[in-house]
Design an enzyme around this catalytic site. Structure first.
Site, PDB file in Angstrom:
ATOM      1  N   GLY A  67     164.543 -23.612  14.059  1.00 25.43           N
ATOM      2  CA  GLY A  67     163.690 -23.729  15.225  1.00 25.43           C
ATOM      3  C   GLY A  67     162.444 -24.527  14.893  1.00 25.43           C
ATOM      4  N   CYS A  68     161.728 -24.969  15.935  1.00 24.38           N
ATOM      5  CA  CYS A  68     160.573 -25.831  15.712  1.00 24.38           C
ATOM      6  C   CYS A  68     159.436 -25.099  15.023  1.00 24.38           C
ATOM      7  CB  CYS A  68     160.125 -26.444  17.031  1.00 24.38           C
ATOM      8  SG  CYS A  68     159.844 -25.250  18.362  1.00 24.38           S
ATOM      9  N   TYR A  69     159.049 -23.930  15.552  1.00 24.49           N
ATOM     10  CA  TYR A  69     157.951 -23.197  14.916  1.00 24.49           C
ATOM     11  C   TYR A  69     158.301 -22.796  13.485  1.00 24.49           C
ATOM     12  CZ  TYR A  69     155.642 -22.716  19.518  1.00 24.49           C
ATOM     13  OH  TYR A  69     155.025 -22.948  20.721  1.00 24.49           O
TER      14      TYR A  69
END
Lengths: 339, 339, 339, 339
Positions: free
Chosen positions: B151-153
């Site tokens: 995921g991005c975070y």
């Protein structure tokens, strides 16, 4: 609301906080703009610079103080080290002053000097000045000669932290995000639209000058040093500050109870859930959203940097000094398009 | 760079991560877009939808997999619970897959189920899947059948935290700010321009689903639970994530040394000072800025959410799976107008 | 794409167009950055200023031209009146130059002088210079010593108007909107984020210096004066120009036919419907959307001001001068998140 | 300002224009919010939805009109075709209505029907309705039962064009730029932040429904058809409209004289030079900047789309209907940080 009219003066009115004061005073039911000074705008009537206002007061040049001594309240909007050059004279003439710069926020003089690298030359008024976080110091503000209007970041941080000072059991982190108007009107590469337009820029990482201001107020209240980390970030909006404050070992329910109770009679500070910055933009309101994170608490704090974080709070303080209703001239709803 | 051409397929190509893959593959020296599927765009050639590209591949409808089984690498860009319905079939056919959704990130199946409230139906491939944080898992990625693209975070957080896991002595706070493209292409009030345009909105406060992902990787590496608080904020930019990470009782010099050493040979992760999000926009780069705060450390981490935080890293993983140079197709500089 | 490597030099590389050239050349298959000059960055290697690039070339100070005479193509990015001071020397040394400033765009010298209020001191090269609107002047560009790279507004206007010059039967209005990077890197109140952040500001209303440039090219082509009104507007985006061009008494079908035919073999100019600026951001593409309005025609033209409107077109011209494919180094898709 | 209090009702208060009315009425010295209806907010007090306001009025559901018939003025904020279903009943009950939708703007019914593709069912009130462009129709508005509040684009265009109708000698082009709040609260891809965030998007090119509205008013006044081209553009700001209007064969000095004279006694319309949208944001002001372009004239017109372009003008009309000062409740300065 019909109030007896009192005269206001603004020194250093050419920047953003100065204009914001003009904007507020223009529709204030009890204040009249009797004096306004700005070197850059000297000689021009207010309504020629801001044609949406009817106001024939003419901007005075730097050394022309005629009219100033005739006012009931003076707002000084000057860079660090500048208001202390003029305030002694104003106080000696019996004027009452709200200073929007940092000169009277830190005590003693040496504290100011170590942060701002400038000699403090008005220890007398510094000692008697009152820190103008309205909701905390109302009664002292009502009697003060010089009110040191808080910085924008400290306003948000302290409104959240002061009522909780004795229930915070652990470390504190303050992560702040600010719109560009907080950096003032002077063009720089830092605030050049092309550079910040689609950008996020942390700056003064844990070294910002507002840290000393937050620390002093917290330690005055708690009697002990309460350390915290503080990182401000510039984000591409014009107005507003959001601070996310992480409090270790702090009971969230108790925190919410204390904040709700503390601000029950304050017209501008609200304890709510599901908030965003839109709820305060261009208004004097402050929202604090309290969240539980296990045994820790997270606070989300929202203010407009130019209103509650500067000129709005300055007028709120002036209202108290002049025995006006606290929210006189400050009742406008935020400019956002909804909640 | 002249590479042997390999065929790529994209399933679920109608959203932002799907398009970003198309955009990257279009100028990739070794990948050819052989199959692309999107229900909404079915029947249209790529170049009619994106006329700045020359590409005659026609978008397939949902159930038309012809062409897919002929590819060397498949990217799946599907909502939670959807890629697990198709990946078993792909793996059984000998295909290698980079999954940009969350289905293969959490282990065991029950961990996924408790976070995503969806039954996991492919425990077999879940068990063999490799977490595609390229810089951490390069060798396992090179052999994997199914790479669970992070995921991005988590990408930003883990790139900063993994090399430091054994020198962080105290609490961890992760304060994240994201552009709106991270919320995907589906219009909502949350991402409606009028609502977020001059706004800052914290959301999923300490409850975001990416918390489990960060936690699992950290505990796999350190062998112990490393708790942290995590608050993401939506800010009015289109692309990019900035995370400010506060590490208590952590030596900043040692942290910088470890990070510099860990990423010395990584083309996309840079340890630098004086960074901003502009330095990564629309590129696959990551910058980590290490700052000392007394006995604590503050990390400022910058990635583009759609590139290093999604499709860029997916191609970086594919490059490794296909024995291409790690940066093939990913050398573009950020789109910001300067540093 | 494997090309023989040619050496490029950039004079005045510290601004936005200079950096954009560095950014393009960094991944260009045939160009190598052999010389780069910037007074402000002198002494620093490119990779220390822009750490996402691997490039050890060191910025030269103003008067240090060593290395420059060894290049195959020079890009000059200097304010009005400055490149004419250096170009004679370069041309006399056999160098070929793409000048991104205005010095060689207007003919004769007196035309330049009346618009830029600066004496022209290089009439000889001015006379031989070729206006670098690539799609219009390809063959002359291929032989030129000095290519006068067009201004950003003229690029968009002329790409749309040149092919139509003999079918426009009536008046012309050009309404232009630009991102702030078009105003350059020098901070001003005009481009201060707080002032332009939620603002729209028309400027140089019908007096912009680009009017002369558009006029000259149109009259050279048509042999007659074709008057138009032109108003540029600053809007709060970083990159990009949109021009809405109103053509009275002009057949829209014929206009679309002519434009489609004119640009049939041009890789960067596309005649499409349903366009927006996103389709060109940070890319060298140009989209022209032709609409009928009764007996009139409306053109919607989109370019990125720093790419097709400046540095992208400069490289496109260099490609032609060096016999590279016209799109070498310029194939990147726009940075927008979709169509 | 101390006024006798009159009761206001709002039907369809859940959208942006409805909230803007609530925001204005909240500090209006003569209006009290007695009734407010919104299906989505039904049952909640105003202050629970908008906690910065003290207001206990509870949102009514769609069919609950109790309280409405007790008001002095009703604002209807409904989609096309909806207010005509309720207004006959209101008028028959003796209520006076300001309708912010399009139902009563076009005459006769067939004109409405051909533009909005909806049968008009209230020809009677349509015939008697007054077009609520305050500065043009003040006296008729003061007597009207139904005021058709103008659309946002027509307000800006007509304020500029009406006083000039008999001196415009040639063609007219209106190029409009609008913030996203003009598109309403319903999320769409068109107004999704990721899509419009760094974008400019022309739409409804010369086909926008507001064209009929502008045309009708102009032809009513001049007695002849005055054709124009009109292209609106969506730009990434939240509030505001700028229109650049090109008038061929029109004397600029005479235009400026006429406009200055026409609006000499109007508190909200100002003829000024050197304007930008900041000068009107979130306020009811309109600025018109007149420029000469040879024998032609260019007008730059600025309004806030939700204030003078919708709810602000609606309250201005209500003020006139209720014999309040025209600017009651509307004196707030713009929210921009300066001129």
């Amino acid at each position: 609301m019909s109030l007896e009219t009192r005269k206001a003066g603004i020194v250093g009115a050419g920047g953003y906080t100065g204009y914001e004061l003009i904007r507020i005073i223009n529709t204030h039911p009890g204040l009249e703009l009797a004096y306004v000074q700005s070197e850059g705008l000297a000689g021009r009537p207010v309504s020629s610079v801001y044609p949406w206002m009817k106001n024939d007061t003419v901007f005075s040049p730097r050394d022309e103080l005629k009219g100033l001594f005739d006012t009931d309240i003076v707002f000084t909007c000057l860079p660090a080290g500048e208001s202390m050059k003029i305030i002694p004279q104003l106080v000696d003439s019996g004027l009452r002053v709200v200073d929007l710069g940092p000169d009277y926020r830190l005590h003693p003089a040496s504290a100011f000097e170590s942060v701002y690298k400038t000699k403090h030359t008005d220890a007398r008024n510094l000692q008697n000045s009152v820190y103008g976080l309205t909701e905390i110091n109302r009664s002292m503000i009502s009697e003060a000669s010089v009110v040191a209007n808080p910085g924008c970041y400290p306003t948000a941080a302290l409104l959240a932290l002061v009522p909780l000072s004795d229930i915070v059991g652990g470390s504190i982190v303050i992560d702040a995000k600010s719109g560009t108007s907080g950096a003032g009107k002077e063009p720089t590469l830092f605030t050049h639209h092309s550079e910040i337009g689609e950008n996020i820029r942390p700056y003064s990482v844990n070294t910002h000058r507002h840290i000393a201001e937050i620390s002093e107020v917290l330690s005055n209240i708690t009697g002990r040093t309460q350390p915290f980390m503080f990182v401000p970030h510039l984000v591409p909006i014009v107005r507003g500050i959001e601070e996310t404050i992480y409090l270790y070992d702090t009971d969230a329910s108790e925190a919410e109870r204390r904040l709700s109770s503390f601000y029950a009679d304050s017209p501008f500070v609200h304890i709510e859930h599901d908030c965003s910055l839109n709820m305060v933009s261009a208004s004097n309101h402050c929202f604090i959203d309290v969240r539980q994170a296990g045994s820790n608490t997270i606070l989300l704090v929202f203010i407009d940097n130019l209103m509650k974080g500067a000129s709005g709070q300055a007028v709120q303080n002036a209202n108290i000094m002049l025995s006006f209703p606290e929210d006189a001239g400050l009742t406008a709803a935020p400019s956002g398009v909804g909640r």
